[in-house]
Design an enzyme around this catalytic site. Structure first.
Site, PDB file in Angstrom:
ATOM      1  N   GLU A 297       0.832  -1.204   0.000  1.00 43.06           N
ATOM      2  CA  GLU A 297       0.000   0.000   0.000  1.00 43.06           C
ATOM      3  C   GLU A 297       0.873   1.263   0.000  1.00 43.06           C
ATOM      4  O   GLU A 297       0.877   2.030   0.963  1.00 43.06           O
ATOM      5  CB  GLU A 297      -0.947  -0.018   1.198  1.00 43.06           C
ATOM      6  CG  GLU A 297      -1.924  -1.187   1.162  1.00 43.06           C
ATOM      7  CD  GLU A 297      -2.716  -1.359   2.453  1.00 43.06           C
ATOM      8  OE1 GLU A 297      -2.331  -0.734   3.474  1.00 43.06           O
ATOM      9  OE2 GLU A 297      -3.704  -2.113   2.452  1.00 43.06           O
ATOM     10  N   GLU A 430      -6.566  -7.590  -0.402  1.00 42.34           N
ATOM     11  CA  GLU A 430      -6.981  -7.605   1.002  1.00 42.34           C
ATOM     12  C   GLU A 430      -8.414  -7.091   1.106  1.00 42.34           C
ATOM     13  O   GLU A 430      -8.777  -6.127   0.436  1.00 42.34           O
ATOM     14  CB  GLU A 430      -6.078  -6.722   1.872  1.00 42.34           C
ATOM     15  CG  GLU A 430      -4.627  -7.149   1.944  1.00 42.34           C
ATOM     16  CD  GLU A 430      -3.793  -6.218   2.821  1.00 42.34           C
ATOM     17  OE1 GLU A 430      -4.395  -5.442   3.607  1.00 42.34           O
ATOM     18  OE2 GLU A 430      -2.553  -6.259   2.709  1.00 42.34           O
TER      19      GLU A 430
END
Length: 502
Positions: A297, A430
């Site tokens: 991320e 995710e």
């Protein structure tokens, strides 16, 4: 002096005619000068803008034109575009070139023209796409690398689970130093029976987030300890032996990549390349069931809450290109390996608006990765904040979020069709809501139902939109599987995932 009569002066008939003639002459001269100013005059483009060079990825450069009242721009090639076709006076103009996948250098010209002034030619040159030349390179080897596009492979993957808070676990010291191992956050080392249990429950994919920076043998060269590579490889092999597709990445690692600005780009690219070269070489001989994911991320830790800039997006997209180039440059099976690149902060909206597909020497072997954690106050807001414990239509009017309900999930995930429709598969690397196990009684019962309703709905929506959902299992009380025995720990949530698939 001879006295002049009034009849011979300015206001005599002859004088008036002379005045009119002079006014006409002056007016004509003024109009002529005005037309000259409008249609001609100086046209300037500084020498520094006369020769523009671009790398193969495609990008934008800004030039300044200083011209008369009106000027025009044209480009000789369709892949080279100008933000203006017409302008006036002094203006900035963006020259943008598309990614060069032609495997050769190419050129174009930009012509700036104005009436009454010589044309100005701007030469544009774009380099060909190439990968680094490594001594360790070997010839491409398609053994075990099926003739499948990434889109075709994604249809075989269906759904998966993360073995989270394990190999990516690090301890960050007060001085920023990193230490720890796969057990330092409280989870056991993944074993064979865990992966067999995941497969037996109906999953096809396991994502193993990995950190490496806390295991450097030589921090100056970013050399990773062989013993750490051995541990990661043992887990990868056990998962493959269980019949799973496996994804490994470079995860958070204390956030060293989270400074995506031009001033840091060279140093960050160098480190990313050095690390991925080692990983790619270690795992080069595995078949196409092993996929590499470049980062996680990536965002800007220095932004203080501000929105990302175009510079942030560009540098982060560049990390994806470094990753792809490095893996391909090792050759062997990595020439054909399916790779996974990330949107900025793995955010869906930012993917749609700002993601740039990296160039590749092979076609259709790249996935895009996004994560899905909406609504935040239901999924991952910390337990000591004002979280929401319920979700969905069944609890409308209850302790639910204002956003992130069924319609929002549909709208957000379906927006990724812009990639699917262009044969770029998307992995939702995710998703999953935190288990609020401090709740009791009816509140806990409603929360558990909300969690499983949410999980099922996300999976169902992913399937509908041809996305591959990977549940975030961090271990602890909310884990799907007992990490030691491989037996289901949360059978109801596993059932919700499987129901969403069907």
């Amino acid at each position: 002096m001879e006295k002049q009569s009034f009849s011979d002066g300015l206001f005599s008939p002859l004088g008036i005619k002379r005045v009119i003639f002079m006014l006409v002459l002056l007016t004509t001269s003024f109009i002529s000068c005005s037309n000259s100013d409008e249609k001609g005059g100086s046209l300037e483009v500084a020498q520094e803008y006369r020769n523009l060079e671009f790398d193969a990825r495609g990008s934008r450069q800004t030039i300044q034109i200083d011209g008369p009242a009106e000027w025009h721009i044209s480009t000789s090639e369709s892949w080279c575009k100008s933000s203006h076709t017409i302008g006036e006076g002094k203006q900035y103009v963006n020259i943008t070139v598309e990614a060069n996948d032609t495997q050769k250098e190419r050129t174009a010209t930009v012509t700036v023209s104005a009436s009454g002034a010589p044309d100005i030619i701007i030469n544009v040159k774009q380099s060909l796409y190439s990968v680094p030349a490594y001594d360790e390179y070997i010839a491409p080897d398609n053994t075990g690398m099926r003739d499948l596009t990434s889109m075709q492979l994604s249809a075989l993957m269906k759904a998966g689970v993360n073995v989270g808070n394990t190999f990516e676990a690090v301890i960050v010291g007060n001085d920023g130093s990193l230490s720890g191992d796969e057990t330092c956050w409280g989870n056991p080392t993944p074993n064979k029976v865990l992966f067999e249990g995941i497969k037996a429950a109906g999953f096809d994919v396991v994502r193993i987030p990995v950190a490496y920076s806390h295991q450097f043998e030589d921090a100056a060269t970013y050399k990773i300890k062989s013993a750490w590579m051995d541990k990661v490889e043992a887990a990868v092999k056990a998962a493959l032996d269980a019949g799973l597709y496996v994804i490994i990445n470079i995860h958070w690692e204390g956030g060293w990549l989270n400074h995506p600005v031009d001033a840091n780009k060279e140093a960050l690219d160098e480190r990313l390349e050095a690390m991925w070269k080692q990983i790619a070489l270690r795992f080069r001989d595995y078949d196409d069931r092993l996929l590499f994911a470049g980062t996680n991320e990536v965002n800007n830790d220095d932004a203080n809450g501000a929105q990302p800039t175009e510079e942030n997006y560009r540098v982060q997209n560049g990390f994806n290109q470094v990753f792809v180039n490095t893996v391909r440059a090792t050759g062997g099976r990595n020439h054909y390996r399916h790779l996974i690149v990330q949107a900025y902060n793995t955010d869906v909206a930012k993917a749609v608006a700002h993601f740039t597909m990296p160039l590749d020497i092979v076609q259709n072997r790249i996935f895009l990765e996004c994560h899905y954690y909406d609504p935040y106050d239901f999924t991952i807001m910390p337990n000591d904040e004002n979280f929401k414990s319920q979700w969905g239509a069944a609890f409308a009017g209850g302790d639910v979020s204002a956003t992130g309900q069924e319609g929002d999930i549909e709208a957000t995930l379906s927006s990724l069709n812009v990639f699917i429709n262009n044969n770029v598969p998307v992995i939702i690397g995710e998703y999953g809501p935190t288990l609020r196990d401090q709740l009791t009684g009816e509140a806990l019962e409603n929360h558990l139902k909300s969690r499983n309703d949410y999980i099922e709905y996300v999976v169902k929506t992913c399937v509908k939109n041809k996305l591959v959902p990977l549940y975030w299992d961090a271990g602890y009380t909310e884990k799907l599987f007992d990490r030691t025995t491989g037996q289901p720990h949360n059978a109801a949530s596993i059932a919700a995932i499987m129901k969403g698939l069907n």
